[in-house]
Design an enzyme around this catalytic site. Structure first.
Site, mmCIF file in Angstrom:
data_model
loop_
_atom_site.group_PDB
_atom_site.id
_atom_site.type_symbol
_atom_site.label_atom_id
_atom_site.label_comp_id
_atom_site.label_asym_id
_atom_site.label_seq_id
_atom_site.Cartn_x
_atom_site.Cartn_y
_atom_site.Cartn_z
ATOM 1 N N GLU A 115 57.011 79.144 110.750
ATOM 2 C CA GLU A 115 56.929 78.080 109.750
ATOM 3 C C GLU A 115 57.782 78.395 108.513
ATOM 4 O O GLU A 115 57.353 78.222 107.371
ATOM 5 C CB GLU A 115 55.469 77.826 109.373
ATOM 6 C CG GLU A 115 54.603 77.457 110.562
ATOM 7 C CD GLU A 115 53.154 77.118 110.201
ATOM 8 O OE1 GLU A 115 52.764 77.323 109.033
ATOM 9 O OE2 GLU A 115 52.428 76.643 111.082
ATOM 10 N N GLU A 262 51.147 76.657 118.533
ATOM 11 C CA GLU A 262 49.825 76.949 117.970
ATOM 12 C C GLU A 262 49.002 75.667 117.917
ATOM 13 O O GLU A 262 49.486 74.630 117.462
ATOM 14 C CB GLU A 262 49.922 77.496 116.541
ATOM 15 C CG GLU A 262 50.469 78.893 116.388
ATOM 16 C CD GLU A 262 50.486 79.335 114.922
ATOM 17 O OE1 GLU A 262 49.743 78.744 114.101
ATOM 18 O OE2 GLU A 262 51.249 80.253 114.599
#
Length: 461
Positions: A115, A262
């Site tokens: 991220e 995820e």
């Protein structure tokens, strides 16, 4: 509600031979982390076939040799800068952490950072160069067809994911995202997406129902429909994935599959996290597995399966933040299951078949103390109307609240079952339903601490 019907959890999640797969993440912020061979033993015992590492730990990569498990290795955010500035460092990283272990360790992909766009924006200028340098190093080692390079991104870079058909990437990142997409297209790789319906629901201010986040069917009057395409979305998960496909399309790119690197649901939260429960976590993961393994994609890409990694193997109890951040794991570090699993298409539940009535995390101390003093341990049959409410202070769970030598009526020791050699053991702890840390340090009154330790002990058989 009895926790159950986690159908095909083991045979499906971890041993899907063809088509879509469901894998698992393994984080490192874990106290008492088992040794690498012990971790691999847990993976193999549960027939886990796809694993994502957040780094390239040498002990894990060695232990995974000849296991057959497909491994996604990670370049940490701290490593991205050096690799993005130096082709030689990228080549050295590939030689040391990929080429050295192939083919014994089945490394199939590299996740560059985590991220990066939303968490460490100062790394953005070197992110795509790092990916390019790594790919070139793979080419030089003749590994580029075996190992793919990508970078996981959060849903946060799509500011308005609903309706999916109008979703676009944040304009601040669109130039970088376009470069990432070009790289993925040119190298035949895939977009790595971290998509959490849990956060979409809890931050949605009641816009979407909980059932939508948990893959439960909705009545016709509450079904979620994209007003532009008239596509029906049976789950928030599908809507988030489709919003990403539409965002990619908005940049005039196509043909890039999405892998969800995820997703998951916490099984325990603090007093202000009422939706982080074992019941919801089991429901989410059970339905997620069914959804992924049906081999279909979201409405805009129905023929593209959504390969997915569940977050996560163990509870990362050393993570900072709220209680829920520490409690996403499917297993405790001794290999026992956090909550019960169903291992076949039948309704038989392997694990603890009792419901335990426990104090809610935000229960009124006065009411629960009175309850504890007047009821102590109550055991009743469902057939004679046993309930678990106590004026709103209690709720049921099949997570055994026993801890150490403290055992509760209805607890059971789980024995190995005959399916795939898997042993599902519902751990006796550390199960709490109160605010506080994963190490039992409560941020509530002493009374509530006592109540949480005793769990009101009502067992419904």
């Amino acid at each position: 509600m009895v926790l159950g019907n986690l159908l095909l959890f083991i045979a499906g999640i971890f041993s899907y031979a063809s088509g879509a797969f469901v894998g698992i993440n393994i984080g490192t912020d874990v106290s008492n982390m088992p040794s690498a061979p012990e971790v691999v033993a847990i993976l193999k015992a549960n027939q886990i076939t796809h694993l994502r590492l957040y780094d390239a730990d040498a002990h894990m990569l060695k232990a995974l040799a000849d296991s057959g498990i497909e491994v996604m290795v990670g370049i940490t955010n701290e490593e991205v800068l050096g690799i993005g500035e130096s082709p030689s460092k990228a080549a050295a990283w590939i030689n040391q952490n990929v080429a050295a272990y192939l083919p014994s360790t089945n490394i199939t992909s590299i996740a560059v950072g985590s991220e990066v766009l939303t968490t460490i924006p100062n790394l953005v200028p070197v992110l795509v160069p790092a990916m390019n340098y790594l790919h070139k190093a793979l080419v030089a080692s003749n590994l580029n067809f075996m190992v793919k390079v990508s970078t996981p991104q959060a849903m946060d870079i799509i500011p308005r994911p609903f309706p999916p058909s109008t979703a676009t990437f944040n304009s601040s990142w669109s130039a970088t995202v376009y470069q990432i997409l070009q790289f993925l297209k040119n190298t035949d790789s895939y977009y790595m997406l971290n998509a959490y319906p849990y956060f979409g629901y809890t931050s949605g201010n009641g816009i979407f129902p909980l059932d939508y986040a948990l893959f439960r069917s909705l009545p016709s009057v509450k079904q979620i429909v994209d007003p532009n395409t008239l596509s029906h979305y049976d789950s928030m998960f599908d809507a988030l994935v489709d919003a990403t496909y539409y965002s990619i399309e908005a940049l005039n790119m196509s043909g890039i599959p999405i892998v969800v690197t995820e997703t998951g649901w916490p099984w325990l939260g603090g007093a202000n996290e009422p939706d982080a429960t074992a019941d919801n976590a089991e429901t989410f993961n059970s339905n997620l597995i069914r959804r992924v393994l049906n081999d279909s994609g979201p409405p805009s890409q129905p023929k593209v399966p959504i390969n997915t990694y569940i977050y996560e193997l163990f509870n990362e109890d050393k993570r900072p933040g709220p209680v829920s951040e520490k409690n996403w794991g499917l297993f405790f570090t001794n290999g026992s299951a956090v909550y019960t699993f169903s291992l076949s298409t039948s309704d038989q539940i392997t694990g603890n078949n009792s419901d335990f009535c426990v104090a809610k995390p935000n229960a009124d101390p006065g009411k629960t103390m009175h309850l504890m003093l007047t009821t102590t341990i109550i055991k009743k049959k469902r057939s004679v109307g046993a309930t678990c409410d106590f004026d709103g202070t209690a709720a049921t769970t099949t997570v055994d609240p026993g801890h150490g030598s403290c055992k509760f009526t209805g607890s059971s020791n789980i024995t190995p079952n005959s399916i795939g050699g898997f042993t599902t053991t519902v751990a006796p702890g550390p199960v709490t339903l109160q605010g506080g840390s994963g190490t039992m340090n409560l941020q509530v009154s002493e009374i509530q601490s006592l109540i949480s330790a005793l769990f009101l002990a009502l067992v419904l058989l």
